[in-house]
Design a protein around this motif. Structure first.
Motif, mmCIF file in Angstrom:
data_model
loop_
_atom_site.group_PDB
_atom_site.id
_atom_site.type_symbol
_atom_site.label_atom_id
_atom_site.label_comp_id
_atom_site.label_asym_id
_atom_site.label_seq_id
_atom_site.Cartn_x
_atom_site.Cartn_y
_atom_site.Cartn_z
ATOM 1 N N GLY A 301 -3.673 35.257 14.630
ATOM 2 C CA GLY A 301 -4.124 36.410 15.387
ATOM 3 C C GLY A 301 -5.410 36.114 16.137
ATOM 4 N N HIS A 302 -6.261 35.286 15.568
ATOM 5 C CA HIS A 302 -7.476 34.831 16.233
ATOM 6 C C HIS A 302 -8.047 33.654 15.468
ATOM 7 C CE1 HIS A 302 -10.280 36.511 13.233
ATOM 8 N NE2 HIS A 302 -9.471 37.549 13.180
ATOM 9 N N GLU A 303 -8.720 32.771 16.164
ATOM 10 C CA GLU A 303 -9.368 31.600 15.580
ATOM 11 C C GLU A 303 -10.586 31.267 16.444
ATOM 12 O OE1 GLU A 303 -8.435 29.715 12.910
ATOM 13 O OE2 GLU A 303 -6.627 30.877 12.474
ATOM 14 N N VAL A 319 1.680 20.616 19.127
ATOM 15 C CA VAL A 319 1.442 21.917 18.504
ATOM 16 C C VAL A 319 1.999 23.042 19.365
ATOM 17 C CG1 VAL A 319 -0.650 21.034 17.397
ATOM 18 C CG2 VAL A 319 -0.830 22.225 19.592
ATOM 19 N N LEU A 320 2.314 24.132 18.687
ATOM 20 C CA LEU A 320 2.686 25.388 19.332
ATOM 21 C C LEU A 320 1.707 26.427 18.820
ATOM 22 C CD1 LEU A 320 4.619 27.171 20.999
ATOM 23 C CD2 LEU A 320 6.022 27.418 18.950
ATOM 24 N N ALA A 321 0.895 26.986 19.715
ATOM 25 C CA ALA A 321 -0.195 27.860 19.275
ATOM 26 C C ALA A 321 -0.224 29.139 20.083
ATOM 27 C CB ALA A 321 -1.541 27.143 19.404
ATOM 28 N N ASN A 322 -0.565 30.220 19.399
ATOM 29 C CA ASN A 322 -0.790 31.488 20.082
ATOM 30 C C ASN A 322 -2.013 31.335 20.990
ATOM 31 O OD1 ASN A 322 -0.506 34.170 20.764
ATOM 32 N ND2 ASN A 322 -1.391 34.980 18.876
ATOM 33 N N ALA A 323 -1.900 31.820 22.211
ATOM 34 C CA ALA A 323 -2.952 31.610 23.214
ATOM 35 C C ALA A 323 -4.087 32.600 23.033
ATOM 36 C CB ALA A 323 -2.369 31.716 24.623
ATOM 37 N N CYS A 327 -7.795 28.508 21.133
ATOM 38 C CA CYS A 327 -6.582 27.691 21.270
ATOM 39 C C CYS A 327 -6.362 27.189 22.699
ATOM 40 C CB CYS A 327 -5.367 28.469 20.775
ATOM 41 S SG CYS A 327 -5.412 28.859 19.012
ATOM 42 N N PRO A 328 -6.545 28.027 23.742
ATOM 43 C CA PRO A 328 -6.347 27.509 25.093
ATOM 44 C C PRO A 328 -7.342 26.432 25.490
ATOM 45 C CG PRO A 328 -6.201 29.908 25.075
ATOM 46 C CD PRO A 328 -6.741 29.489 23.739
ATOM 47 N N GLU A 329 -8.460 26.335 24.790
ATOM 48 C CA GLU A 329 -9.429 25.282 25.081
ATOM 49 C C GLU A 329 -9.018 23.949 24.466
ATOM 50 O OE1 GLU A 329 -13.533 26.613 24.337
ATOM 51 O OE2 GLU A 329 -12.731 28.663 24.277
ATOM 52 N N ILE A 330 -8.092 23.994 23.526
ATOM 53 C CA ILE A 330 -7.623 22.783 22.852
ATOM 54 C C ILE A 330 -6.330 22.269 23.478
ATOM 55 C CG2 ILE A 330 -6.823 21.831 20.648
ATOM 56 C CD1 ILE A 330 -8.575 23.875 19.233
ATOM 57 N N ASP A 342 2.133 35.392 22.869
ATOM 58 C CA ASP A 342 1.955 36.280 21.716
ATOM 59 C C ASP A 342 2.633 35.623 20.527
ATOM 60 O OD1 ASP A 342 4.828 37.169 21.499
ATOM 61 O OD2 ASP A 342 4.392 38.032 23.469
ATOM 62 N N ARG A 343 2.610 36.301 19.383
ATOM 63 C CA ARG A 343 3.207 35.713 18.186
ATOM 64 C C ARG A 343 4.375 36.535 17.663
ATOM 65 N NH1 ARG A 343 -1.026 36.570 13.209
ATOM 66 N NH2 ARG A 343 -1.474 38.789 13.467
#
Length: 396
Positions: A301-303, A319-323, A327-330, A342-343
């Motif tokens: 939900g957030h990191e 990886v598959l990550a929620n944006a 996460c978008p910086e990685i 979304d998730r």
């Protein structure tokens, strides 16, 4: 430079992976040879159960002092009553830690700067300790402290006051720098220093041996999810996506309060033969797990800055990550993997299927991760700490 690392988020003998990202950053800083450090990592005295941290019995087993990777760590106790008096936590934390800091000074380690991690209660407590001891202090924001806790009015006021008083502010992502700016903190006061990845530890392992270690055989695609079993991590939504991914296996590493719910959901969805709850996987074994997987899924939900993404990519696993959040910086290139908007289970299934159908070359994924070493972060800390101490010596 002599610094004091101060955080309740630090590994210990009973929870060696708890807050390991704080320890890793400090280890890299010490490897520069330009810093001497001690760690004060207070432990709450909590009656009864304390969520995914475990029971008071586990907390009570944490030693008062220990050495980890050659670093001296002290664990003073401080009172904390969950759901009662949470606004008093920073004061209780500061009062509980103060004798340990004074003892370090008496023993000859008169630290020049307090390096605090996590804004609440740690950063707020560090502001008090710095005032009482006449020391400059730096606070690093790491995620939930600003994304969640700072949304509550009283903690928000305390976080803002601590940020305004701090001699230096660090965030692990640009998105968190934006959160601080949203609290009225001047953006130019914030230094973004992302976490790095230990490229020597996290590296590709022999794939078939790694898969066998976790009970995976045959050509079935494998997804992995790594993290505490808490709602924020989104393991429920990954499970609900799995029926739309026929033949795909899922390995979930972690422990926490959602375990019973996840076990029930696995039975309800008829996934018993396709999903393995591994429990907590030792840090030393994570590279094997990442290497066993075709894709790491982070349905968070957030990191602040999810280290698991870099760890997986360093092992050659996309990886598959929620944006959300950092996460978008990685994930900024195809060889890193994919972001999803979304998730929701349907979204996870669609994007996982697309990534599995066109997996990047694992060597290319590893090369991408090599751009995230710790060197720049260490250099950024040294520059910031030197500037703060120079201003202090000049009376600024």
């Amino acid at each position: 430079m002599r610094i004091l690392t101060f955080s309740t988020l630090y590994p210990n003998a009973t929870a060696p992976q708890f807050g390991v990202f704080v320890e890793n950053r400090l280890r890299q800083l010490l490897a520069s040879g330009e810093v001497e450090a001690r760690v004060v990592a207070p432990v709450p005295w909590v009656p009864g159960d304390y969520g995914w941290l475990g029971s008071y019995a586990r907390l009570a087993r944490i030693p008062a002092e220990e050495h980890r990777h050659g670093i001296a760590v002290r664990h003073p106790r401080y009172p904390q009553l969950p759901r009662i008096g949470e606004t008093l936590h920073p004061l209780g934390l500061a009062l509980g830690a103060l004798p340990a800091l004074r003892r370090l000074q008496r023993e000859g380690f008169d630290f020049e700067l307090i390096d605090a991690h996590y804004f609440y209660p740690d950063g707020v407590a560090a502001a008090l300790l710095a005032r009482w001891l006449g020391k400059p202090f730096v606070v690093t924001a790491r995620g939930t402290d600003l994304v969640t806790i700072a949304k509550h009015p009283l903690p928000q006021r305390m976080i803002r006051a601590a940020a305004e008083a701090a001699d230096g502010l660090i965030t692990v992502s640009a998105s968190l720098a934006g959160e601080l700016a949203g609290l009225g903190i001047a953006r130019e006061r914030v230094t973004v220093l992302r976490n790095g990845v230990d490229l020597a530890h996290f590296r590709p392992a022999e794939r078939e041996a790694a898969r066998a270690r976790f009970g995976v055989s045959g050509p079935a695609p494998v997804l992995a999810s790594v993290g505490h079993l808490i709602p924020r991590k989104g393991n429920e939504w990954i499970l609900r996506a799995l029926p739309a991914l026929p033949g795909v296996r899922l390995l979930i590493a972690g422990q926490g309060p959602e375990q019973a719910m996840l076990e029930g959901l696995i039975r309800e969805l008829g996934l018993a033969g396709r999903v393995t709850l591994l429990g907590e996987v030792a840090h030393a074994e994570l590279s094997q797990l990442y290497s066993a997987a075709d894709v790491l899924v982070l349905a968070t939900g957030h990191e602040g800055w999810p280290n698991v993404l870099l760890e997986a990519m360093a092992c050659g696993t996309p990886v598959l990550a929620n944006a959300v959040s950092g996460c978008p910086e990685i994930v900024t290139a195809p060889e890193a993997g994919r972001l999803m908007p979304d998730r929701q289970p349907a979204t996870i299934a669609t994007h996982a299927a697309a990534l599995l159908a066109a997996l990047p070359d694992r060597a290319a994924t590893r090369r991408y991760a090599e751009g995230f070493s710790w060197e720049a972060t260490t250099r950024g800390q040294l520059d910031l700490f030197r500037a703060i101490l120079a201003r202090r010596r000049a009376g600024g």
